[in-house]
Design an enzyme around this catalytic site. Structure first.
Site, PDB file in Angstrom:
ATOM      1  N   GLY A   1      35.948 -11.209  39.249  1.00 21.46           N
ATOM      2  CA  GLY A   1      36.455 -13.028  40.539  1.00 21.46           C
ATOM      3  C   GLY A   1      36.331 -12.210  41.934  1.00 21.46           C
ATOM      4  O   GLY A   1      36.020 -13.286  42.605  1.00 21.46           O
TER       5      GLY A   1
ATOM      6  N   GLU B   1      45.733  -8.716  47.388  1.00 18.01           N
ATOM      7  CA  GLU B   1      46.876  -9.492  47.443  1.00 18.01           C
ATOM      8  C   GLU B   1      48.322 -10.253  48.382  1.00 18.01           C
ATOM      9  O   GLU B   1      48.341 -10.914  48.296  1.00 18.01           O
ATOM     10  CB  GLU B   1      48.097  -8.738  46.222  1.00 18.01           C
ATOM     11  CG  GLU B   1      47.627  -8.571  45.081  1.00 18.01           C
ATOM     12  CD  GLU B   1      48.609  -7.510  44.617  1.00 18.01           C
ATOM     13  OE1 GLU B   1      49.155  -7.666  43.214  1.00 18.01           O
ATOM     14  OE2 GLU B   1      47.571  -6.021  44.319  1.00 18.01           O
TER      15      GLU B   1
END
Ligand SMILES: Cc1cc2nc3c(=O)[nH]c(=O)nc-3n(C[C@H](O)[C@H](O)[C@H](O)COP(=O)(O)OP(=O)(O)OC[C@H]3O[C@@H](n4cnc5c(N)ncnc54)[C@H](O)[C@@H]3O)c2cc1C
Ligand code: SF4
Lengths: 351, 748
Positions: free
Chosen positions: B471, B710
């Protein structure tokens, strides 16, 4: 999910006949019931699907000025009905603060009133739960119970009733119309849900097979339209049950409170009508001191059932907030974040 | 070897292309693993343990088997044999698996049987009918457990203890000291797509549809478990509905494969949401003690970051929360230490920003407390302690545009003029307003990856690598790199990924996938161009004859003389004249060990948060988030911004929402569903801005990419916690921040 029979009655009489057979459950939108079936908490032998019944899906203005809402009317349809919303703004606000748009498009009037508690141990078949399995005990004691009841609970069960809709309804003296194997009857909503006492498995006065067909708001309920609010404290801005909530409705005449209604949500196994607080407010000036005092009275009997002492003070504060907002006047339009403390405070008054 | 030109023209790198798979996804045509229905498919459903420790004493096999539609029940008694112990962890990044090896239960939610049936419903009810009985043993579910051990390594192999300088002396000499303890909860990845597998055996050949973040590692481990060759396993994983570190090989997926072997038919196994709270890893809870010292001028004298975390009773993964303290702030003395307890839970694992997310919220909160105690603006304090070199390692940074992040973020947010004192701002409705800052950081990692590139005579190209799109946009970003590496327009390029029969692209983890797979593509493309160039420059009939290898660049499907743009030739013409259908090359890329020896390599960022807090009810709402991030070269700014947004929302979730409630008496997760395990909704995120700060990094890897997946979590969570303090004067050190933490402080 267990195997079950499925019936599609066309009339109320057929529905009641099917519902009266042991092991039957009425299926409205299923947003609560089907979830519980999937996790094994509900295992009905027969689903009596109400979705193909004729009727029970209208909002009727009654000649006496009240309104009658069919049990199958969807939460979204009711909240967005302009006439209804204008006359009962706190009910619309409560409805729109519940669940999500998708759920409200499905969920029904009857189903909302009869939705089950969100207690985690009720929802987990491996836990002891007197409500799900009478006599098995209550695993919520001493465990995760920060959102459990602070009013009306018993040793056997400390769960809350999660509905938002019910809170302003009980404040406005809603009446349930019930059809059953023994015939038709009506019950005030205030008496409809039961406190747990020794039998938490009995959540309402409905006898087996009894079907909620409608709910009525009496003509007086519309008299509060100019000063009616619902406020809901929740842990995210939308799509969360109330930590605590309050509906406050006032009639103000000549600088005095001529009638007051106050009910709390998220605090007990039923929507909690605070009658002593209402009595206190009668004749008082609609001002901060009175609201604080009334809120304190509303929570006078509250006591923690676990790690939830904070809810008592929060409930007191939200009751005071709801009264303050109601006194300030119902906003012209529904706030963009219904019932949220972050909805801007009312500007224009309800006209 | 040919020197690879670093920058080519006329390609897609740097362009904000929309996702190439976007239309497929929004129209439902992208098929995820569980969308596959091979003929003869049976459905498998797990029965999972309701106790957290003990053994399964009885399963009502007869009742389950008698249920209409049930074909077979797999238990330890009839589970097909495996060639390798499920506890064997020789494949990198792997955990001990629960594959019905015996009747032991080591955590709640552990699979104890698999029911295989003709329909999903029959298998589900069959699993319920097993009605297990257990012999239960007492469980441990608390960070306060008595048996504490000191781990040698934390995370993916970092040392359990690091000492730099004299922390005690630094604290003793300090004018200001902070000693604060922070708690972060157990959290679950909760990818939208549950772990799933559709498995079909044909003899020893295994065909799999399953989401995985590591095609090659999954193939290796399955080969070892089943005693077959990796090439005999074909995995298709074209789309992954989120992984966040939980989608390396999971036990339930292997059980689906075992079920298919047992019944000799294709089997589909899909986890139910609540089954994702146990066997597919999680983020462990932490309790972090931060001791900070600062001199009168606000210069840090010492940082001690001590972490207590938890792992399972049978395997090790230690959330490496203290790692952030190694790099962020300059201090002459920095120590990080760890201890852990063993709980009766599934094994924790890599969850988006493992260590950095949980560590950052604690460190950033403590830094904020220290700034206030020094009487300094939080931004000024951070600049005062800006690390010009990485403090613990002493290495220079390969690049570090953090200062620019602070400046650009602060400007866009309007930070200037923020009052120092808390409870100083209110909005027009009387809500308390607070502003907070957090610094974001994440290491720039890279793994080994391979790719193959082909140029064809018809002027088209092919690039393939076993990369993974979870994704994040790999289908698009990697194709952009591929197009650039071949000097082709993306429309002339066929790009293949997401299958195990393609070159190994490493894992999609550590925010390193674009660097890894992209690096390999870049090399493969360059090799193909080099071969084509060799052909062209040696051919007297080519306009490029004699240009030499480095005198030529690839651009828009042509080789062009570097020094004379008018002399060029189309790829296809070169191949046609040489009588070649195509020219191909493979490329490999890996982290450069000498770069890591010489440089500290991290992405950085600064996140600014505004919150409003209801002074009476304690409800918090984040009203604005501005993040400015520097992460080296940006392949696709649109996708990168999405990653930052997603990370920032995750950070918001960390600060205010996410918490798995582990029942202290049963060690079961009490809120194992998405109604009760809270993540933010749109209304919780009214305004987000992600600023892409320019940063060129000549050292980190050939493409200069640092990774963006992240970092957005870090910084954000702390910024929100700090903003809550600034609004209310209440310092909550327990996450997620709950209403009762705030109202406990009385009327605000
Ligand atoms: C994720 C989530 C979040 C939610 N958040 C909120 C929230 O914030 N606030 C809130 O108030 N609610 C919330 N809800 C609950 C939602 O409002 C209820 O699920 C819904 O109102 C139930 O209506 P239904 O028609 O789907 O009922 P069903 O699920 O069909 O039925 C519920 C129960 O009512 C019985 N029943 C239904 N109709 C009748 C009838 N006419 N006579 C007798 N018995 C009947 C059924 O037998 C069943 O026991 C949430 C639900 C979910 C899943
Ligand atoms: S509080 Fe009530 S619903 Fe919850 S476990 Fe106890 S008995 Fe069951």
């Amino acid at each position: 999910m267990n195997r079950f029979d499925y019936v599609r009655p066309r009339t109320v009489a057929e529905a009641v006949a099917a519902g009266a057979q042991p092991g039957s459950a009425y299926l409205a939108a299923g947003t609560n019931l089907l979830d519980l079936m999937k996790i094994g908490v509900a295992r009905p032998a027969r689903l009596v699907d109400l979705n193909y019944l004729a009727g029970l899906d209208t909002i009727e203005e009654l000649p006496d000025g009240g309104v009658r809402i069919g049990a199958r009317v969807r939460n979204a349809d009711l909240a967005h009905d302009l006439a209804f919303r204008r006359r009962f703004p706190a009910v619309a606000e409560a409805l729109l603060s519940g669940a999500s748009g998708q759920l409200r498009n499905m969920a029904t009037t009857g189903g909302n009133l009869l939705q089950r508690t969100r207690c985690a141990y009720f929802q987990d078949t491996a836990s002891a739960c007197n409500k799900r399995a009478p006599g098995s005990g209550c695993d919520a004691h001493g465990r995760e119970n920060r959102l459990h009841a602070v009013l009306g609970w018993s040793k056997t069960c400390i769960a809350t009733h999660p509905s938002d809709f019910c809170v302003p309804l009980v404040a406005l003296d809603a009446i349930m119309e019930i059809e059953g194997p023994e015939g038709w009857r009506e019950v005030p909503l205030a008496d409809f849900h039961l406190l747990p006492d020794a039998t938490p498995e009995r959540e309402s006065v409905l006898a087996p097979g009894e079907l909620v067909v409608a709910l009525r708001l009496p003509p007086e309920a519309a008299g509060f339209a100019a000063h009616a609010r619902y406020v809901k404290l929740r842990e995210r801005t939308s799509f969360a049950f109330a930590v605590v909530s309050a509906a406050a409705c006032l009639r103000i005449q000549e600088g005095q409170i001529a009638a007051a209604r106050l009910a709390l949500g998220g605090v007990a196994a039923k929507p909690w009508r605070a009658r002593a607080a209402e009595a206190f407010l009668l004749g008082a000036a609609p001002a901060e001191a009175a609201f604080q005092q009334a809120a304190t009275i509303a929570l006078a009997e509250a006591r923690p059932s676990g790690d939830n002492t904070f809810k008592i003070e929060l409930a007191r504060r939200i009751a005071a907030r709801a009264l303050r907002l109601a006194a300030a006047g119902t906003p012209e339009r529904l706030p963009a974040l219904p019932a949220s403390p972050f909805a801007p405070l009312p500007g224009g008054l309800h006209g | 070897m040919v020197e690879v030109a670093r920058l080519r023209h006329g390609s897609g790198i740097g362009q904000p292309l929309t996702r190439r798979d976007g239309v497929l996804k929004v129209t439902g045509q992208a098929s995820y693993a569980a969308d596959n229905h091979p003929p003869g498919l049976l459905h498998a459903v797990l029965a999972t343990a309701r106790i957290a420790r003990g053994r399964v004493a009885f399963l009502d096999l007869a009742a389950a088997r008698a249920h209409p539609g049930v074909v077979e029940v797999m238990t330890p008694a009839n589970r097909p044999a495996l060639a390798q112990d499920p506890d064997d962890k020789s494949v990198p990044f792997s955990f001990r698996l629960d594959l019905l090896q015996n009747d032991r239960v080591r955590y709640a939610g552990q699979p104890i049987a698999v029911v295989i049936a003709r329909t999903l419903e029959a298998a589900t009810e069959g699993a319920a009918l097993l009605a297990p009985r257990y012999e239960a043993e007492p469980v441990e579910a608390s960070l306060d457990a008595a048996d504490v051990f000191v781990p040698e390594v934390v995370g993916a192999g970092a040392p359990g203890e690091t000492w730099h300088g004299d922390v005690d002396a630094g604290l003793a000499a300090a004018e200001h000291r902070i000693d604060a303890t922070f708690e972060t909860p157990m959290q679950f990845h909760n990818a939208m797509e549950p772990h799933a597998v559709v498995a079909a055996w044909e003899g020893n050949r295994l065909s799999l549809d399953m989401p995985t973040q590591g095609l090659s590692l999954t193939q290796m481990r399955l080969a070892a478990l089943f005693g077959i060759q990796p090439e005999e396993i074909h995995i298709r994983s074209p789309f992954i509905g989120g992984g966040f570190g939980s989608k390396l090989l999971s036990g339930p997926q292997v059980l689906g494969i075992l079920a298919a072997r047992l019944v000799g038919r294709p089997v589909k196994l899909v986890l139910r949401r609540e089954q994702m709270y146990g066997p597919v890893t999680h983020r462990a809870p932490t309790r972090q003690r931060l001791r900070l010292g600062a001199a009168a001028d606000g210069g840090l004298t010492a940082i001690h970051h001590h972490v207590r975390t938890a792992t399972s009773r049978f395997d090790d993964f230690l959330e490496p929360s203290a790692g952030v303290s190694h790099t962020l702030y300059a201090a002459p003395a920095i120590a990080t230490t760890n201890e852990a307890v063993r709980l009766d839970t599934g094994t924790p694992g890599f969850m988006r920003a493992p260590g950095e997310a949980s560590g950052s919220i604690a460190l950033e909160s403590a830094i904020d407390e220290m700034a206030y105690s020094c009487g300094m603006d939080p931004l000024e304090f951070r600049l005062r302690n800006y690390a010009e070199i990485e403090p613990v390692s002493g290495k220079p940074f390969s690049s570090k545009a953090l200062r620019e992040c602070y400046v650009e973020g602060a400007a866009s947010f309007g930070w200037a003029g923020r009052p120092l004192l808390p409870r100083s701002m209110r909005d027009e409705n009387g809500m308390l307003v607070g502003w907070g800052l957090g610094t974001a950081t994440f290491p720039a990692l890279m793994f080994q990856g391979e790719a193959r590139a082909v140029l064809r005579q018809d002027g088209t190209g092919l690039v393939e690598t076993g990369a993974h799109d979870m994704g994040q946009g790999a289908w698009t970003a990697l194709a952009q790199i591929a197009a650039e590496s071949l000097g082709l327009d993306a429309s002339r390029l066929e790009f293949r990924a997401g299958r195990s029969d393609l070159p190994n692209a490493g894992i999609a983890g550590g925010s390193a996938h674009t660097a890894t797979a992209g690096g390999a593509i870049h090399v493969a493309g360059a090799q193909v161009i080099a071969r084509l160039t060799e052909i062209a420059v040696a051919d007297p009939r080519s306009p490029l004859f004699g240009a030499g290898n480095i005198g030529v660049v690839a651009r828009s499907g042509r080789l062009v003389r570097w020094d004379d743009g008018s002399r060029s030739e189309a790829f296809g013409d070169i191949l046609a004249r040489a009588g070649l259908q195509e020219v191909e090359a493979r490329g490999m890329a890996n982290a450069d060990p000498t770069a890591a020896e010489r440089y500290a390599m991290h992405a950085h960022g600064a996140v600014f948060a505004e919150v409003k807090v209801d002074p009476e009810l304690g409800q918090v709402r984040v009203t604005r988030l501005v993040g400015a991030f520097a992460a080296g070269r940006i392949i696709n700014p649109r996708l990168v911004r999405s990653q930052y947004y997603g990370g920032m929302i995750w950070g918001l979730s960390f600060a205010l929402h996410e918490r798995a409630v582990l029942d202290p008496r049963t060690a079961r997760v009490v809120n194992a569903d998405l109604a009760e395990y809270r993540v933010p909704v749109n209304a919780d995120v009214p305004s987000l801005e992600a600023i892409l700060v320019d940063e060129e990094d000549p050292h980190v890897n050939a493409l200069g990419i640092k990774g963006v997946g992240e970092i957005g979590i870090t910084g954000t969570a702390g910024a929100i916690a700090n903003a809550i303090w600034h609004a209310t004067g209440v310092r909550v050190r327990h996450f997620p921040v709950a209403i009762e933490h705030i109202v406990a402080a009385g009327d605000l």
